[in-house]
Design an enzyme around this catalytic site. Structure first.
Site, PDB file in Angstrom:
ATOM      1  N   ASP A 126     -68.269  31.798 -95.420  1.00  0.00           N
ATOM      2  CA  ASP A 126     -69.684  32.129 -95.577  1.00  0.00           C
ATOM      3  C   ASP A 126     -70.207  32.652 -94.241  1.00  0.00           C
ATOM      4  O   ASP A 126     -69.873  32.127 -93.177  1.00  0.00           O
ATOM      5  CB  ASP A 126     -70.464  30.873 -95.979  1.00  0.00           C
ATOM      6  CG  ASP A 126     -71.842  31.188 -96.531  1.00  0.00           C
ATOM      7  OD1 ASP A 126     -72.129  32.377 -96.776  1.00  0.00           O
ATOM      8  OD2 ASP A 126     -72.621  30.239 -96.725  1.00  0.00           O
ATOM      9  N   LYS A 158     -70.852  37.703 -84.619  1.00  0.00           N
ATOM     10  CA  LYS A 158     -70.231  38.992 -84.904  1.00  0.00           C
ATOM     11  C   LYS A 158     -71.295  40.092 -84.923  1.00  0.00           C
ATOM     12  O   LYS A 158     -72.299  39.968 -85.635  1.00  0.00           O
ATOM     13  CB  LYS A 158     -69.510  38.938 -86.256  1.00  0.00           C
ATOM     14  CG  LYS A 158     -68.493  37.804 -86.352  1.00  0.00           C
ATOM     15  CD  LYS A 158     -67.979  37.577 -87.773  1.00  0.00           C
ATOM     16  CE  LYS A 158     -67.053  38.662 -88.223  1.00  0.00           C
ATOM     17  NZ  LYS A 158     -66.371  38.289 -89.508  1.00  0.00           N
ATOM     18  N   LEU A 186     -61.819  46.457 -84.874  1.00  0.00           N
ATOM     19  CA  LEU A 186     -62.190  47.866 -84.793  1.00  0.00           C
ATOM     20  C   LEU A 186     -63.638  48.107 -85.211  1.00  0.00           C
ATOM     21  O   LEU A 186     -64.220  49.139 -84.887  1.00  0.00           O
ATOM     22  CB  LEU A 186     -61.255  48.703 -85.680  1.00  0.00           C
ATOM     23  CG  LEU A 186     -59.765  48.647 -85.333  1.00  0.00           C
ATOM     24  CD1 LEU A 186     -58.957  49.486 -86.320  1.00  0.00           C
ATOM     25  CD2 LEU A 186     -59.522  49.106 -83.907  1.00  0.00           C
TER      26      LEU A 186
END
Length: 572
Positions: free
Chosen positions: A372, A337, A322
């Protein structure tokens, strides 16, 4: 000074700034032994956080000095090209030349806001070909293998001296000898040609590791002595590790960085990769605390992989997030990301809040349970390798973070993270009951250990966890994390009234653990296993107990290797 001398002066300013920064890094690192011996665990965590901040502070200082010295944006390409040549000459014979290259790149990146990615002015490739072994004698100690096993261990502990006594020295020598004889048969022991240990001790959390290898004609094994402090204070040997799997977990991507005095980092990393051939160079640099250089090596590795592959970037498998848009190259072990432009209505957070959460994880002891992540700005992807479906989805969800420049897709801000199998997909596909049981047990342990590290995971849907090839569950969705003290754990009201929850007054920081069972895992089969193994997660009492522990500032000790190989102590 004439313009001809300025490139040399700025190059010297940058190398001087790097050397100053590395001295600061080394000073904090060398304090690890004293903190370990004094059992100063809170100070250990503070030192880790301070060391992470050194790079950015040193970089900002260096860039400010350069702006004071020259009119940066009035200099032409010839100036920056000459400055790089001058800097390369200063690196000759420098023991941390590769880290100094990265620092130089960071300076250029900061000045040009990461838009001048050009090998003429930056070190896109290393300035030299490093040949492992040339500095080997400076980083390892070799021990005589013609003596008895016990005498070898005695020699080791005479070389690696601590300022506190052993809890039971003879017991530990016996444990170590027995463990080695159980691992190697008589013929193997007789064939050992060398036992080598890295000179610096590796410190992290409440443990210290002496890391090396046993060399035999047919094979080479890891040889790691794990030490702990009983806080009286006295040392005890906790385990002998000779399995690469155990060593790999110790150097895992979900653990905090080691404190180890690496004055020759390239040689140290080369030695470690001989022990851990499945680890990438960039992962090992990061494990040593050189995470900025790790990012440089990662980028070089990434470019090399692109040149030797032909698959296309696509959306990562699993349920769409989301908050983050996640994509990957199927042939490469990393995911990328990007924060979405808009969040779902259920997410009452901002873009800056998400960044703050990722910074919090960076500065926290990740206890082997939080992946990480590495932050990048203006990261470039070849447009012809982006699948049309992915490009459309990126443009629909993350348009403000994208820029198409010619044949490249530039992502203005993103995170890179080690790829794992999402736990929800793993549980859908796995049929072995034992592996399913282990994965759900690992899920519960992961949540508990993160909480004891003073982090409330927030969104604990099992899709937000991954599972490694070793079967270890790792958390990787940080947009709702917070400190344990920032949540109020409450019981649900006990009532027969079906509408009681509709009238319940709930504050933004209220959490009802009794509801966790409905969303952590979906299937009843999985819920039953989780409740059997970790039913206390569904009780407010458990979470309040953890809050009390973290409020005291108690530092936990999570042993990274298999508990079954730990030595029995029976201290008097």
């Amino acid at each position: 000074m004439s313009d001809l001398g300025l490139p040399r002066k700025v190059a010297y300013l940058i190398i001087s700034s790097f050397d100053k920064s590395y001295r600061w890094f080394t000073r904090i690192t060398r304090g690890a032994q004293q903190r370990f011996e004094a059992a100063q665990w809170k100070e250990t965590q503070s030192a880790s956080r301070e060391r992470i901040t050194i790079y950015e502070q040193s970089l900002a200082d260096a860039v400010a000095e350069i702006y004071h010295l020259i009119e940066v944006h009035q200099k032409d390409d010839a100036f920056w090209q000459q400055m790089k040549k001058n800097y390369a000459r200063l690196l000759e014979g420098h023991p941390q030349f590769e880290l100094a290259e990265t620092f130089y790149n960071s300076v250029i990146g900061r000045i040009f806001k990461h838009r001048k990615i050009d090998d003429d002015v930056m070190f896109m490739l290393p300035s030299r070909c490093f040949l492992p072994g040339q500095d080997r004698d400076k980083i390892i100690n070799s021990f005589d293998t013609t003596t008895t096993v016990k005498e070898m261990y005695v020699s080791i502990f005479k070389t690696y001296r601590f300022n506190i006594p052993f809890e039971d020295y003879e017991r530990d020598l016996q444990h170590l000898e027995t463990a080695l004889r159980e691992r190697l048969n008589r013929e193997q022991l007789a064939s050992v040609v060398a036992v080598e240990l890295l000179k610096p001790v590796f410190y992290r959390g409440k443990a210290a590791y002496m890391i090396g290898r046993i060399c035999m004609p047919e094979e080479t094994l890891p040889f790691v002595i794990a030490l702990q402090n009983n806080e009286s204070p006295a040392l005890f040997v906790d385990a002998l590790l000779t399995d690469r799997k155990d060593l790999s977990v110790i150097f895992g991507f979900a653990r905090s960085y080691f404190m180890t005095d690496t004055q020759y980092p390239a040689e140290t990393v080369a030695f470690l990769q001989e022990l851990l051939p499945n680890k990438k160079h960039f992962e090992l640099y990061m494990a040593l605390g050189h995470f900025k250089h790790g990012k440089t090596v990662f980028y070089r590795n990434f470019l090399h992989h692109l040149d030797n592959s032909d698959d296309h970037f696509e959306a990562a498998p699993g349920i769409r997030g989301l908050v983050m848009m996640v994509f990957h190259l199927p042939s490469y072990g990393v995911v990328f990301k990007i924060i979405k432009d808009e969040f779902a209505e259920s997410k009452k957070i901002t873009r800056e809040h998400v960044k703050d959460c990722y910074r919090l994880v960076k500065m926290t002891d990740r206890v082997g349970r939080m992946a990480d992540t590495h932050e990048y700005v203006n990261f470039r992807f070849p447009l012809n390798r982006i699948s049309p479906e992915l490009l459309k989805e990126l443009q629909d969800t993350c348009a403000s973070s994208l820029e198409i420049c010619g044949e490249e897709l530039v992502i203005k801000h993103m995170y890179a993270e080690r790829k794992m199998t999402p736990l929800n997909l793993y549980l859908q596909q796995e049929t072995d009951p034992d592996k399913i049981h282990n994965a759900i047990d690992e899920l519960g342990l992961c949540i508990k250990q993160i909480a004891l590290a003073n982090i409330f995971p927030g969104d604990m849907l099992h899709k937000n966890f991954g599972i490694t090839r070793h079967g270890r569950v790792i958390f990787y969705d940080y947009d709702e994390i917070c400190l344990m003290s920032e949540r109020n754990f409450r019981e649900l009201p006990k009532s027969d009234d079906p509408y009681v929850l509709d009238t319940l007054s709930v504050a933004p920081n209220d959490v009802f653990p009794e509801q966790f069972e409905h969303f952590i895992v979906g299937k009843k089969q999985f819920k039953d296993i989780l409740k059997e193994l970790h039913g206390d997660l569904m009780t407010p009492a458990y979470w309040r107990e953890v809050q009390a522990i973290t409020a005291k500032g108690e530092v936990q000790n999570f042993t990274p290797y298999n508990p079954q190989i730990r030595f029995a102590r029976n201290p008097t």
